[in-house]
Design an enzyme around this catalytic site. Sequence first.
Site, PDB file in Angstrom:
ATOM      1  N   HIS A 278      -9.702   7.471   5.219  1.00 40.92           N
ATOM      2  CA  HIS A 278      -8.650   7.525   4.203  1.00 40.92           C
ATOM      3  C   HIS A 278      -7.732   8.729   4.457  1.00 40.92           C
ATOM      4  CE1 HIS A 278      -6.984   7.459   0.019  1.00 40.92           C
ATOM      5  NE2 HIS A 278      -6.953   8.778   0.214  1.00 40.92           N
ATOM      6  N   GLU A 279      -8.323   9.900   4.710  1.00 40.54           N
ATOM      7  CA  GLU A 279      -7.516  11.099   4.970  1.00 40.54           C
ATOM      8  C   GLU A 279      -6.707  10.955   6.256  1.00 40.54           C
ATOM      9  OE1 GLU A 279      -7.119  13.238   2.722  1.00 40.54           O
ATOM     10  OE2 GLU A 279      -8.708  12.447   1.451  1.00 40.54           O
ATOM     11  N   HIS A 282      -3.469   9.139   5.690  1.00 38.32           N
ATOM     12  CA  HIS A 282      -2.359   9.988   5.247  1.00 38.32           C
ATOM     13  C   HIS A 282      -1.641  10.607   6.447  1.00 38.32           C
ATOM     14  CE1 HIS A 282      -3.018   9.721   0.981  1.00 38.32           C
ATOM     15  NE2 HIS A 282      -4.266  10.168   1.065  1.00 38.32           N
ATOM     16  N   GLU A 357      -1.643   6.612  -1.703  1.00 35.10           N
ATOM     17  CA  GLU A 357      -3.107   6.548  -1.731  1.00 35.10           C
ATOM     18  C   GLU A 357      -3.596   5.119  -1.495  1.00 35.10           C
ATOM     19  OE1 GLU A 357      -5.113   9.018  -1.762  1.00 35.10           O
ATOM     20  OE2 GLU A 357      -3.650  10.609  -2.163  1.00 35.10           O
ATOM     21  N   ASP A 361      -6.043   3.941   1.462  1.00 33.08           N
ATOM     22  CA  ASP A 361      -7.237   3.124   1.236  1.00 33.08           C
ATOM     23  C   ASP A 361      -7.243   1.907   2.153  1.00 33.08           C
ATOM     24  OD1 ASP A 361      -8.320   4.743  -0.699  1.00 33.08           O
ATOM     25  OD2 ASP A 361      -7.667   3.515  -2.397  1.00 33.08           O
TER      26      ASP A 361
END
Length: 416
Positions: A278-279, A282, A357, A361
């Site tokens: 997930h990070e 980004h 976000e 995901d």
Amino acid sequence: MVRKWAFNAVFAYLLFGVLMYAYLFYLADASVPHSLKGTSVDPSTFMNHRELMLSEEYSKIKNLLFFLSSPYEWLFYFLVLIFGVSRTFEKWAEKTSRFHIIRSAVYLFWLSLASFIVTFPLSYLSHSVSKAYHISTQNFHSWMKDELIDFWVNFALMFIVVTVLYALMKKFKKRWWLAAWILSIPFTIFMMFLQPVVIDPLYNDFYPLKDKQLETKILEMAAKADIPAKHVYEVNMSEKTNSLNAYVTGIGSNSRIVLWDTTLEKLSDKEILFIMAHEMGHYVEKHIYFGIAGYLLLSLVGLWITAKWMEKCMARKNELKVKGISNLSSLPLFFLLTSILLFAASPLTNWVSRYEETRADRYAMEMTHDSASAVKTFQDLTRTGLSEVDPPWLVKIFRYGHPTMRERIERADSSK
């Protein structure tokens, strides 16, 4: 007139507090729809009765404190203006030196100290609530240390900003807001470099991830995503909280992927890998850079509106005890207006954040092909943080920079 304004302001704040209390505790419904009962979204399937009760209580209290805090700040700045406190601080500063930079430091210290003292009860109440519900593990001494670090870090940064801002106000009477915005661009980028290596370590200890096998797995994922990561950092948050988190901060060579040690202790490797993916999402989708661009755009609009608003307020400068915009005594007015604008803009900024976000995901599920771990991760985050799965509408738009857990779990389930 001053007493009337003060009474009306305090009454409006108290009335707002009563209305928010009624909304959060009696009118808003945070339960999941009946059609979702018994599914992976239903908190009763992964939380026991006591956790459900504590989650409902804790969420309501924390939401109420959130909605009370910003208007409380506005009330403080307004009263400081109309009772002449700001003008008194300016007089004290003027007596200390003829140099603008020293006057700025003296004035800002007194205003910051007054703000710290007045807002301390609300801050302490928030900490006490978190401690009572076993979210915070931080004792008073440690918490107070962080509060004092906050005070001096904010003072140092605001001293730079205020000194430059009021110098620009004196030099550019009408276009100070544009000059301030132009200078804010390099300052914002500089702070993005500074944050992870100078400011964050003031609060916690950061070190390379101790579990080298897990770090190898994470770095292999990073390599597949073309992320030039050499380390994953761990931070000792267990001394302060039971919550779980991970984040990306900084830009360029100073960017870091950080895992809280609570996350490492309470989640499985598969769940941690999902969080790391997930990070990485980004980073791959350049959300940090879009965030900087969005912040700078909103800053431009916000400074322009603030400048126009301050000019209109100068029509009542006698009541506000302010000589002019470029006088230091107008700083509470500047803080008041910018704080109101930031709060008003939060539904938009939160919506953008929720979109990013959601993208992260989706990227994580595509990278890991492990929707089951995604669902389990979201459930564990809900349970350990005593979070609401489906918060009330006002809470969602003003507080949530992430999608609700209901939305995240439903998306993960649908991708199986």
